[in-house]
Design an enzyme around this catalytic site. Structure first.
Site, PDB file in Angstrom:
ATOM      1  N   ASP A  68      -7.742 -11.312   1.301  1.00 12.73           N
ATOM      2  CA  ASP A  68      -7.866  -9.928   0.855  1.00 12.73           C
ATOM      3  C   ASP A  68      -8.118  -9.834  -0.645  1.00 12.73           C
ATOM      4  O   ASP A  68      -8.823  -8.940  -1.105  1.00 12.73           O
ATOM      5  CB  ASP A  68      -6.592  -9.146   1.210  1.00 12.73           C
ATOM      6  CG  ASP A  68      -6.515  -8.785   2.691  1.00 12.73           C
ATOM      7  OD1 ASP A  68      -7.558  -8.875   3.376  1.00 12.73           O
ATOM      8  OD2 ASP A  68      -5.434  -8.408   3.146  1.00 12.73           O
ATOM      9  N   GLY A  69      -7.544 -10.766  -1.412  1.00 16.44           N
ATOM     10  CA  GLY A  69      -7.754 -10.749  -2.861  1.00 16.44           C
ATOM     11  C   GLY A  69      -9.208 -10.948  -3.237  1.00 16.44           C
ATOM     12  O   GLY A  69      -9.721 -10.296  -4.155  1.00 16.44           O
ATOM     13  N   SER A 188       6.159  -3.288   0.091  1.00 15.07           N
ATOM     14  CA  SER A 188       7.256  -4.131  -0.383  1.00 15.07           C
ATOM     15  C   SER A 188       8.290  -3.332  -1.160  1.00 15.07           C
ATOM     16  O   SER A 188       9.472  -3.695  -1.190  1.00 15.07           O
ATOM     17  CB  SER A 188       6.710  -5.257  -1.271  1.00 15.07           C
ATOM     18  OG  SER A 188       5.814  -6.078  -0.562  1.00 15.07           O
TER      19      SER A 188
END
Length: 287
Positions: A68-69, A188
């Site tokens: 994804d990065g 998160s």
């Protein structure tokens, strides 16, 4: 789509081998393959090397090989060009990528047969303002995050929406995310999961020193202003976890919906909740 740009993350395991194989496969199918000069020297096959600042004007489609990065990094660069992105997952999470390696050629066959659709994702623009002067502008697909520095000291962030005062957060920071970014850092930090088909802005404080601070969902058309109230010059603005800008006490960060969108190529008609359950289960299993 006869001209394809390949954007591999060569630090990923087996990425050189897989990229070389895809170059050969696309060439055999009659496609013109372009690669940025900074990665092409490590690869083989029939392709065209082109300067990184010129490749976006030449391609009909971009293919990333990484996680994804890798896709996030390219999405910010490609947004003004409206070039769609097909992500091949060679990372871990893969919320944004479309093709898994076991399905590589089966899915690529569907792609070249035009059996795909475009998934359009909202982006944000973040501006750093100091003494009424805009110093820097960023666009982001996931989030713009203001965080404290390396010392264990809280910062205070005064937040407004369309000049209406929301709250002042004594915290480690604040996440301003898109629905796409709701499954990243915001998750998160205890933020809600939002279907990426929606368009809205999500505010999630990071470790707020209060009993009443919760995530806030805001209209996509609102303009968010965040004033940095801190005694130490260690505060950072981070975009998609990849670009950073050091903030000073008194700086303002303005976040609003970007005029640009990320266009993701989708081959499988998968339910977002199936993807969510599968990916988060994989993370828990690896842990």
């Amino acid at each position: 789509m006869k001209t394809i740009g390949l954007f591999p993350n060569l630090s990923k395991k087996n990425s050189v081998r897989v990229t070389n194989a895809i170059i050969s496969w696309l060439h055999e199918k009659g496609y013109r393959v372009l690669l940025p000069e900074n990665v092409s020297e490590h690869l083989e096959g029939t392709f065209i090397r082109i300067a990184s600042n010129k490749i976006f004007n030449e391609i009909d489609c971009a293919v990333t090989l990484g996680g994804d990065g890798t896709l996030l990094n390219l999405a910010r660069q490609l947004a003004p060009y409206e070039v769609p992105i097909l992500g091949i997952n060679m990372g871990h999470m893969g919320f944004l990528t479309e093709i898994e390696l076991p399905d590589l050629y089966k899915d690529l066959e569907k792609f070249i047969a035009s059996k795909f659709f475009i998934d359009t994702r909202m982006m944000l623009e973040a501006q750093v303002v100091r003494k009424n002067r805009v110093l820097e502008r960023f666009i982001t697909l996931n989030d713009a995050v203001i965080t404290k520095g390396p010392f264990a000291r809280l910062i205070r962030l005064k937040v407004f929406s369309n000049e209406a005062y929301i709250d002042t957060y004594p915290s480690d920071g604040l996440i301003v995310s898109t629905p796409t970014g709701s499954t990243a850092y915001s998750l998160s930090a205890g933020g809600p999961i939002i279907n990426p088909n929606m368009e809205l802005i999500l505010l999630t404080p990071i470790c707020p020193h209060t009993l009443r601070s919760r995530s806030i969902v805001i209209s996509k058309d609102d303009i968010i202003k965040i004033q940095v109230i801190a005694e130490h010059p260690e505060t950072m603005l981070t975009v998609d976890g990849q670009q950073g800008y050091r903030l000073l006490p008194g700086d303002e960060v303005i976040v609003k919906r970007s005029d640009y969108h990320t266009r993701l190529i989708r081959i499988k008609k998968r339910c977002f909740y199936d993807i969510l359950r599968k990916k988060l289960t994989e993370v828990n299993f690896r842990e």
